[in-house]
Enzyme design. Structure first.
Site, PDB file in Angstrom:
ATOM      1  N   HIS A  98       0.846  -1.187   0.179  1.00 46.12           N
ATOM      2  CA  HIS A  98      -0.109   0.077   0.018  1.00 46.12           C
ATOM      3  C   HIS A  98       0.847   1.180   0.000  1.00 46.12           C
ATOM      4  CE1 HIS A  98      -2.856   3.001   1.430  1.00 46.12           C
ATOM      5  NE2 HIS A  98      -3.762   2.268   0.989  1.00 46.12           N
ATOM      6  N   GLU A 170      -3.876   2.678  -7.270  1.00 45.25           N
ATOM      7  CA  GLU A 170      -4.237   3.514  -6.138  1.00 45.25           C
ATOM      8  C   GLU A 170      -3.403   4.893  -6.504  1.00 45.25           C
ATOM      9  OE1 GLU A 170      -6.704   1.838  -2.670  1.00 45.25           O
ATOM     10  OE2 GLU A 170      -4.480   1.793  -1.982  1.00 45.25           O
TER      11      GLU A 170
END
Ligand code: PGA
Length: 254
Positions: A98, A170
């Protein structure tokens, strides 16, 4: 919505929710989403809530994910959690790389690739995150950055493992900022990522890999984003912390 690949919508709770709060949320999600079969549903609570949330979701259509794991199988790695430990709680997915971990813990593509291999070795499905910063996008570097991240973070995976992986696009500038990529921006990044995957593995494999969009997904933009040909689900942060907003995202996506 008729999609080529089954949608997968995951909630990344990040460093939020005590055990009691997590249980409240999971009960609410079971009430709201218990009948959903069209979408794979995943929630990723913090490690500390996995045990209780696992028990509470066992009899439901909600699958469990973790937010990170160690590349190592076990041993002297203070503070780390292994794939085997996650499996004890029936965890099926694990978010890897992430952008917050890339930024704050300095995780590299090579580390993410080792973690992805360790996840597959224990039959956990990695959700491998990639995305460019605003500076990179504005500097015309988006494709180069995405290609480097995809090639580096999935390096060494077999075709079979790649197909069992999920990629999350993302854009860093859209995470927790309220700024969502436009549907065109999302679709073109997803199509680009799929073309890289096709080059790394092959076209049939790339067509089976699900690519989630993440970054300020909410009920109001979910339908439009999910309607894009190469958008196969969502990785939701802020809006996954509340049952109503997460349930509305899921319902608006089908
Ligand atoms: P956000 O986070 O939905 O709060 O922007 C997404 C993510 O970081 O996975």
């Amino acid at each position: 919505m008729d999609k080529e690949r089954k949608l997968i919508i995951a909630g990344n709770w990040k460093m939020n929710k005590t055990v009691a709060e997590a249980l409240d949320l999971v009960q609410g999600l079971k009430r709201e989403l218990g009948a959903i079969k069209e979408v794979d549903l995943v929630i990723c609570p913090p490690f500390t809530a996995l045990s209780e949330v696992s028990k509470a979701s066992l009899d439901s259509n909600i699958r469990l994910g973790a937010q990170n794991m160690s590349e190592h199988g076990g041993g002297a790695y203070t503070g780390e959690v292994s794939a085997l430990m996650l499996k004890e709680f029936s965890v099926k997915y694990v978010i890897l790389g992430h952008s917050e971990r890339r930024q704050y813990q300095k995780e590299s593509d090579a580390l993410v690739a080792r973690k992805a291999a360790a996840a597959h070795a224990m039959e956990l499905k990695p959700i491998i995150c990639v995305g460019e910063t605003l500076q990179e996008r504005e500097g015309g570097l988006m494709e180069k950055v995405l290609e480097t991240q995809i090639r580096g973070s999935l390096a060494g995976l077999s075709k079979e493992q790649a197909v069992e992986s999920i990629v999350a696009y993302e854009p860093v500038w859209a995470i927790d900022t309220g700024k969502t990529a436009s549907t065109e921006q999302a679709q073109s990044a997803h199509a680009f990522i799929r073309s890289i995957l096709s080059g790394m593995f092959d076209e049939p494999a790339a067509k089976r890999i699900r690519i989630q969009y993440g970054g300020s997904v909410k009920a109001a933009n979910a339908r439009e984003l999910m309607s894009q040909a190469d958008v196969d689900g969502a990785l939701v942060g802020g809006a996954s912390l509340e049952e109503r907003s997460f349930a509305d995202i899921v319902k608006n996506s089908i």
